[in-house]
Design a protein around this motif. Structure first.
Motif, PDB file in Angstrom:
ATOM      1  N   ARG A  10      52.765  36.444  44.933  1.00 47.55           N
ATOM      2  CA  ARG A  10      52.621  36.087  46.357  1.00 47.55           C
ATOM      3  C   ARG A  10      53.474  36.991  47.231  1.00 47.55           C
ATOM      4  O   ARG A  10      53.059  37.384  48.337  1.00 47.55           O
ATOM      5  N   ALA A  11      54.680  37.335  46.761  1.00 42.05           N
ATOM      6  CA  ALA A  11      55.561  38.193  47.549  1.00 42.05           C
ATOM      7  C   ALA A  11      54.951  39.580  47.751  1.00 42.05           C
ATOM      8  O   ALA A  11      54.990  40.133  48.858  1.00 42.05           O
ATOM      9  N   ILE A  12      54.363  40.134  46.690  1.00 42.36           N
ATOM     10  CA  ILE A  12      53.771  41.469  46.802  1.00 42.36           C
ATOM     11  C   ILE A  12      52.479  41.420  47.619  1.00 42.36           C
ATOM     12  O   ILE A  12      52.217  42.310  48.441  1.00 42.36           O
ATOM     13  N   ASN A  71      47.441  41.598  37.351  1.00 44.46           N
ATOM     14  CA  ASN A  71      46.046  41.502  37.787  1.00 44.46           C
ATOM     15  C   ASN A  71      45.789  40.211  38.560  1.00 44.46           C
ATOM     16  O   ASN A  71      44.670  39.985  39.039  1.00 44.46           O
ATOM     17  N   ARG A  72      46.788  39.356  38.695  1.00 45.30           N
ATOM     18  CA  ARG A  72      46.681  38.173  39.550  1.00 45.30           C
ATOM     19  C   ARG A  72      46.701  38.532  41.038  1.00 45.30           C
ATOM     20  O   ARG A  72      46.344  37.706  41.883  1.00 45.30           O
ATOM     21  N   LEU A  73      47.179  39.699  41.358  1.00 49.25           N
ATOM     22  CA  LEU A  73      47.268  40.103  42.759  1.00 49.25           C
ATOM     23  C   LEU A  73      45.901  40.047  43.440  1.00 49.25           C
ATOM     24  O   LEU A  73      44.906  40.536  42.906  1.00 49.25           O
ATOM     25  N   ARG A  74      45.854  39.480  44.642  1.00 52.71           N
ATOM     26  CA  ARG A  74      44.632  39.587  45.442  1.00 52.71           C
ATOM     27  C   ARG A  74      44.367  41.049  45.787  1.00 52.71           C
ATOM     28  O   ARG A  74      43.224  41.465  45.930  1.00 52.71           O
ATOM     29  N   SER A  75      45.454  41.794  45.895  1.00 49.84           N
ATOM     30  CA  SER A  75      45.362  43.211  46.245  1.00 49.84           C
ATOM     31  C   SER A  75      45.361  44.105  45.003  1.00 49.84           C
ATOM     32  O   SER A  75      45.734  45.278  45.083  1.00 49.84           O
ATOM     33  N   TYR A  76      44.937  43.555  43.861  1.00 52.86           N
ATOM     34  CA  TYR A  76      45.034  44.315  42.610  1.00 52.86           C
ATOM     35  C   TYR A  76      44.281  45.644  42.674  1.00 52.86           C
ATOM     36  O   TYR A  76      44.787  46.676  42.235  1.00 52.86           O
ATOM     37  N   LYS A  77      43.071  45.626  43.223  1.00 51.40           N
ATOM     38  CA  LYS A  77      42.289  46.868  43.268  1.00 51.40           C
ATOM     39  C   LYS A  77      43.004  47.937  44.088  1.00 51.40           C
ATOM     40  O   LYS A  77      42.933  49.124  43.768  1.00 51.40           O
TER      41      LYS A  77
END
Length: 381
Positions: free
Chosen positions: A216-218, A238-244
């Motif tokens: 969440r922080a990233i 890979n949990r990041l919403r912004s992973y791509k």
């Protein structure tokens, strides 16, 4: 012909600018490394005295990331006691005979048996060692995240050392007679200032697992970080919403060895330290939800590399480093962005803070210094 020369002239300017920027960055890095080396030569990282005792150190029985800590503790004991024997505990598996820790203790007759973690230990053997009159201690490394498990282990030892301040009272309440606060430290044989290849240089990095609070922080600062040279290493990113957006900058599910982690710290202008949340659902055995207030081992390891550290707030961090002078903390995503931007553009201030953190770490937060605290607790001065 002039039309054909323009791209070539433009390319030459880009090359010249790149060389100049690379030279300036290399010069600054070399100067900083030289200052770090001067600090290392001034400070030994050893306590002022040795104890005339024999210690048996029993390893955790686990592999990474525990083995590097096992090795650091074994090395840290050598210069501060009369004699050290190391019992390499193995988690019992088919094909391996049961290890006889009791027999080893009876043969060697140490003044103290120190175990790391204790989760893989044969506690019946610990009970027999205590019954034979030998003092035992356990150093718990995952508090408060494993207190459901360690609460059943701690009672088998004479002394309990925990790296989480909030767990001291917890272990006392369940009946442990001797409980003491003892955070881990920096293994300066591994985590030290060093030269790194240009390919490892980044503006911002984070090495560790993608627990949900870290993700969440990233995600919250991803639009800003997208324009920076970043590096993330570990599982679950890979949990990041912004992973791509960051996929090429993420080394997913990779565990770095200590020397590689140290290289990543040394190559980063700013190393993020986002502590694990005490209530993260990913991998947690903290049913009582004991909050965490103490700094993680990463705090000391980053500082030992002479690297600049930007960390979230842990209440007890002020016991170890002075915020704003030796370490920098952030309160919110907006504060994180503001401080990253400030310290990326104020290199002299950034490096001065890193140098002060290195000095403090060598003076107070090495494994020989931590183990001296443990011995002082057990044997006195």
């Amino acid at each position: 012909m002039a039309r054909n020369m323009r791209p070539s002239a433009s390319l030459a300017r880009y090359h010249r600018a790149g060389r100049e920027a690379g030279y300036a960055e290399g010069l600054a890095a070399g100067y900083h490394l030289g200052r770090c080396e001067a600090v290392n030569r001034q400070i030994s990282g050893l306590p002022e005295r040795r104890w005339d005792v024999k210690i048996m150190y029993v390893t955790s029985g686990k592999w990474y990331p525990y083995k590097p800590i096992d090795d650091a503790i074994a090395r840290g004991l050598l210069p501060i006691v009369r004699e050290v024997s190391c019992f390499r505990w193995r988690i019992p598996t088919r094909g391996y005979p049961k290890q006889d820790l009791v027999g080893a203790v009876l043969r060697e007759r140490p003044d103290l048996v120190i175990c790391l973690d204790g989760i893989a230990m044969d506690l019946k053997q610990i009970d027999r060692i205590r019954s034979a009159g030998f003092r035992t201690a356990v150093w718990l490394t995952d508090d408060p995240y494993f207190t459901d498990v360690t609460s059943k282990i701690a009672l088998h030892f004479d002394y309990v050392f925990t790296l989480e301040l909030n767990c001291v009272e917890f272990y006392k309440q369940i009946g442990c007679p001797q409980v003491h606060y003892l955070p881990l430290a920096a293994d300066t044989a591994m985590f030290r200032p060093r030269r790194v290849e240009p390919g490892l240089r980044r503006d911002v990095s984070f090495i560790g697992s993608g627990y949900w609070n870290r993700v969440r922080a990233i995600d919250a600062v991803s639009p800003y970080l997208a324009a920076k040279r970043v590096r993330f290493v570990g599982q679950w990113w890979n949990r990041l919403r912004s992973y791509k957006r960051f996929a090429r900058d993420i080394e997913l599910n990779r565990w770095l060895l200590p020397q590689d982690t140290a290289a990543a710290y040394n190559g980063s202008k700013i190393v993020l330290n986002i502590h694990r949340a005490h209530d993260d659902a990913s991998y947690n055995n903290n049913r009582l939800l004991i909050p965490a207030v103490s700094p993680n081992p990463r705090t000391f390891e980053i500082a030992a590399c002479g690297a600049f550290q930007l960390t979230d707030v842990r209440e007890d961090i002020v016991r170890f480093y002075v915020p704003g002078e030796e370490i920098v903390t952030y309160q919110s995503p907006e504060d994180m962005v503001a401080k990253i931007e400030y310290y990326l553009t104020h290199e002299s201030e950034r490096r001065e803070i890193a140098i002060r953190a290195l000095r403090k770490t060598l003076e107070q937060h090495t494994y020989p210094k931590r183990l001296a605290e443990l011995l002082r607790t057990v044997f006195g001065d």
